[in-house]
Design a protein around this motif. Structure first.
Motif, PDB file in Angstrom:
ATOM      1  N   UNK A  19       0.831  -1.202   0.000  1.00  0.00           N
ATOM      2  CA  UNK A  19       0.000   0.000   0.000  1.00  0.00           C
ATOM      3  C   UNK A  19       0.867   1.254   0.000  1.00  0.00           C
ATOM      4  N   UNK A  20       2.183   1.065  -0.016  1.00  0.00           N
ATOM      5  CA  UNK A  20       3.127   2.174  -0.089  1.00  0.00           C
ATOM      6  C   UNK A  20       4.054   1.984  -1.276  1.00  0.00           C
ATOM      7  N   UNK A  21       4.427   3.077  -1.914  1.00  0.00           N
ATOM      8  CA  UNK A  21       5.490   3.047  -2.910  1.00  0.00           C
ATOM      9  C   UNK A  21       6.803   3.260  -2.152  1.00  0.00           C
ATOM     10  N   UNK A  22       7.850   2.532  -2.546  1.00  0.00           N
ATOM     11  CA  UNK A  22       9.083   2.633  -1.774  1.00  0.00           C
ATOM     12  C   UNK A  22      10.295   2.517  -2.681  1.00  0.00           C
ATOM     13  N   UNK A  23      11.198   3.480  -2.590  1.00  0.00           N
ATOM     14  CA  UNK A  23      12.433   3.433  -3.381  1.00  0.00           C
ATOM     15  C   UNK A  23      13.205   2.167  -3.048  1.00  0.00           C
ATOM     16  N   UNK A  41       9.124 -24.637   2.254  1.00  0.00           N
ATOM     17  CA  UNK A  41       8.433 -24.513   3.537  1.00  0.00           C
ATOM     18  C   UNK A  41       9.391 -23.944   4.574  1.00  0.00           C
ATOM     19  N   UNK A  42       8.905 -23.020   5.362  1.00  0.00           N
ATOM     20  CA  UNK A  42       9.737 -22.450   6.414  1.00  0.00           C
ATOM     21  C   UNK A  42       8.872 -22.190   7.646  1.00  0.00           C
ATOM     22  N   UNK A  43       9.531 -21.961   8.749  1.00  0.00           N
ATOM     23  CA  UNK A  43       8.820 -21.672   9.996  1.00  0.00           C
ATOM     24  C   UNK A  43       8.481 -20.192  10.066  1.00  0.00           C
ATOM     25  N   UNK A  44       9.140 -19.420  10.894  1.00  0.00           N
ATOM     26  CA  UNK A  44       8.860 -17.984  10.977  1.00  0.00           C
ATOM     27  C   UNK A  44       9.534 -17.230   9.830  1.00  0.00           C
ATOM     28  N   UNK A  45       8.954 -16.075   9.512  1.00  0.00           N
ATOM     29  CA  UNK A  45       9.473 -15.215   8.447  1.00  0.00           C
ATOM     30  C   UNK A  45      10.065 -13.950   9.068  1.00  0.00           C
ATOM     31  N   UNK A  46      11.224 -13.521   8.570  1.00  0.00           N
ATOM     32  CA  UNK A  46      11.893 -12.333   9.095  1.00  0.00           C
ATOM     33  C   UNK A  46      12.236 -11.383   7.944  1.00  0.00           C
ATOM     34  N   UNK A  47      11.906 -10.110   8.116  1.00  0.00           N
ATOM     35  CA  UNK A  47      12.284  -9.100   7.128  1.00  0.00           C
ATOM     36  C   UNK A  47      12.683  -7.822   7.868  1.00  0.00           C
ATOM     37  N   UNK A  48      13.994  -7.607   8.060  1.00  0.00           N
ATOM     38  CA  UNK A  48      14.449  -6.466   8.857  1.00  0.00           C
ATOM     39  C   UNK A  48      14.658  -5.168   8.077  1.00  0.00           C
ATOM     40  N   UNK A  49      14.427  -5.180   6.765  1.00  0.00           N
ATOM     41  CA  UNK A  49      14.435  -3.958   5.954  1.00  0.00           C
ATOM     42  C   UNK A  49      13.067  -3.894   5.269  1.00  0.00           C
ATOM     43  N   UNK A  50      12.038  -3.600   5.998  1.00  0.00           N
ATOM     44  CA  UNK A  50      10.674  -3.835   5.521  1.00  0.00           C
ATOM     45  C   UNK A  50      10.295  -2.971   4.337  1.00  0.00           C
ATOM     46  N   UNK A  51      10.538  -1.669   4.400  1.00  0.00           N
ATOM     47  CA  UNK A  51      10.174  -0.788   3.292  1.00  0.00           C
ATOM     48  C   UNK A  51       8.713  -0.944   2.910  1.00  0.00           C
ATOM     49  N   UNK A  52       8.454  -1.149   1.609  1.00  0.00           N
ATOM     50  CA  UNK A  52       7.086  -1.312   1.136  1.00  0.00           C
ATOM     51  C   UNK A  52       6.499  -2.692   1.382  1.00  0.00           C
ATOM     52  N   UNK A  53       7.323  -3.644   1.816  1.00  0.00           N
ATOM     53  CA  UNK A  53       6.818  -4.966   2.187  1.00  0.00           C
ATOM     54  C   UNK A  53       6.359  -5.832   1.032  1.00  0.00           C
ATOM     55  N   UNK A  54       6.875  -5.598  -0.179  1.00  0.00           N
ATOM     56  CA  UNK A  54       6.394  -6.342  -1.354  1.00  0.00           C
ATOM     57  C   UNK A  54       6.578  -7.846  -1.194  1.00  0.00           C
ATOM     58  N   UNK A  55       7.733  -8.265  -0.699  1.00  0.00           N
ATOM     59  CA  UNK A  55       7.991  -9.700  -0.562  1.00  0.00           C
ATOM     60  C   UNK A  55       7.130 -10.311   0.532  1.00  0.00           C
ATOM     61  N   UNK A  56       6.999  -9.612   1.658  1.00  0.00           N
ATOM     62  CA  UNK A  56       6.156 -10.112   2.745  1.00  0.00           C
ATOM     63  C   UNK A  56       4.720 -10.317   2.279  1.00  0.00           C
ATOM     64  N   UNK A  57       4.152  -9.316   1.618  1.00  0.00           N
ATOM     65  CA  UNK A  57       2.763  -9.426   1.174  1.00  0.00           C
ATOM     66  C   UNK A  57       2.606 -10.497   0.101  1.00  0.00           C
ATOM     67  N   UNK A 126       0.725  10.344  -3.226  1.00  0.00           N
ATOM     68  CA  UNK A 126       0.479  11.521  -4.072  1.00  0.00           C
ATOM     69  C   UNK A 126       1.731  12.357  -4.313  1.00  0.00           C
ATOM     70  N   UNK A 127       2.842  11.977  -3.729  1.00  0.00           N
ATOM     71  CA  UNK A 127       4.092  12.727  -3.886  1.00  0.00           C
ATOM     72  C   UNK A 127       4.807  12.340  -5.173  1.00  0.00           C
ATOM     73  N   UNK A 128       5.888  13.026  -5.455  1.00  0.00           N
ATOM     74  CA  UNK A 128       6.723  12.718  -6.611  1.00  0.00           C
ATOM     75  C   UNK A 128       7.463  11.406  -6.375  1.00  0.00           C
ATOM     76  N   UNK A 129       7.143  10.388  -7.164  1.00  0.00           N
ATOM     77  CA  UNK A 129       7.820   9.083  -7.156  1.00  0.00           C
ATOM     78  C   UNK A 129       7.767   8.337  -5.826  1.00  0.00           C
ATOM     79  N   UNK A 130       6.946   8.787  -4.881  1.00  0.00           N
ATOM     80  CA  UNK A 130       6.839   8.073  -3.619  1.00  0.00           C
ATOM     81  C   UNK A 130       8.122   8.082  -2.807  1.00  0.00           C
ATOM     82  N   UNK A 131       8.998   9.053  -3.056  1.00  0.00           N
ATOM     83  CA  UNK A 131      10.271   9.134  -2.341  1.00  0.00           C
ATOM     84  C   UNK A 131      10.026   9.557  -0.898  1.00  0.00           C
ATOM     85  N   UNK A 132      10.743   8.931   0.031  1.00  0.00           N
ATOM     86  CA  UNK A 132      10.693   9.392   1.423  1.00  0.00           C
ATOM     87  C   UNK A 132      11.956  10.213   1.672  1.00  0.00           C
TER      88      UNK A 132
END
Length: 284
Positions: A19-23, A41-57, A126-132
């Protein structure tokens, strides 16, 4: 071990999308994940650089997930979506996609959690390129983007909230995963890129966010991950220095992607990415 990256398989599952655009976001990588992680198959999932979360979702893990990032406003937004997405949607519906309204909202400092999360999503969409980007005072200063796409996506936000219900979300440095990973877990690592792609230059603003020393710390963390009996996938810029840091005799793939950060499409060139993983890939 250098490999030709396997063919792609499209997935037709109904899942939330970011739901977010992320560089530096990894939406471009999703079409490759079905073959990168075949019958995995894996047990728990870890993502410590979450950003836009594309892989998690995209993976939409059913087991426990541990998600983190150093961007406080980003993590606050995820936590608020997780807690009460309906309140965020109500606040979002009060916003308008106009230049004057954008700058009015950009200059405000909301204290209410739901208004603050809605503001973050609204400015991102709504910003330019979704840059933070923030100035020296910590104020968001990205210009208006003149986007016509609807910034309110209630159904997707609800799906995202549902996907986040079994996740522990934290504002923290990537090394926090040491406290939680166990044998059989999967770690997806997508750090900010310290170096430019395809040449020897260093990006000054990324050097401040994620230094070369941080890359070495991350390499050390991967050693810890492997010693724990866990799986990992690391994405990074294809650069000789980076590849030297992360060379561990595991599978390595090179991919080309189009840069999404430029004022116009003509300046958005192709960039090489390198992917490391200790997951065994079938050659069939």
């Amino acid at each position: 071990m250098e490999n030709t990256f396997p063919r792609t398989i499209d997935s037709n599952y109904c899942k939330p999308i970011p739901f977010l655009r992320w560089a530096g976001g990894k939406s471009w990588l999703l079409k490759h994940l079905a073959t990168l992680l075949p019958n995995f198959d894996f047990n728990s999932y870890h993502e410590p650089f979450l950003g836009g979360g594309a892989t998690f979702f995209h993976l939409n893990p059913t087991n426990k997930s541990f998600l983190s990032d150093l961007n406080f406003d980003l993590i606050h937004t995820y936590l608020t979506i997780q807690e009460n997405v309906e309140r965020v949607i109500v606040e979002l519906k009060k916003f308008k996609n106009t230049k004057s309204f954008y700058y009015e909202i950009r200059n405000k400092n909301f204290k209410n959690d739901y208004k603050k999360a809605a503001c973050f999503i609204y400015l991102n969409q709504t910003s330019f390129n979704g840059i933070y980007r923030v100035n020296l005072d910590g104020n968001y200063n990205v210009p208006y983007g003149f986007r016509t796409k609807n910034f309110i996506q209630p159904t997707n936000l609800r799906l995202a909230s549902l996907a986040l219900q079994n996740a522990k979300i934290q504002h923290h440095d990537f090394d926090i995963i040491r406290a939680n990973i166990k044998k059989g877990d999967f770690v997806f690592l997508d750090p900010p890129y310290t170096v430019t792609h395809n040449n020897n230059g260093f990006i000054k603003y990324n050097q401040k966010i994620f230094s070369l020393d941080d890359q070495y710390r991350l390499s050390n963390l991967i050693d810890f991950i492997c010693a724990k009996g866990c799986y990992y996938v690391l994405t990074n810029a294809a650069h000789s220095e980076i590849e030297k840091i992360f060379e561990k005799g595991h599978n390595k793939f090179h991919l080309q992607r189009k840069s999404l950060i430029a004022a116009n499409n003509e300046k958005r060139g192709q960039y090489a990415e390198v992917i490391f993983t200790n997951i065994r890939i079938s050659k069939n």
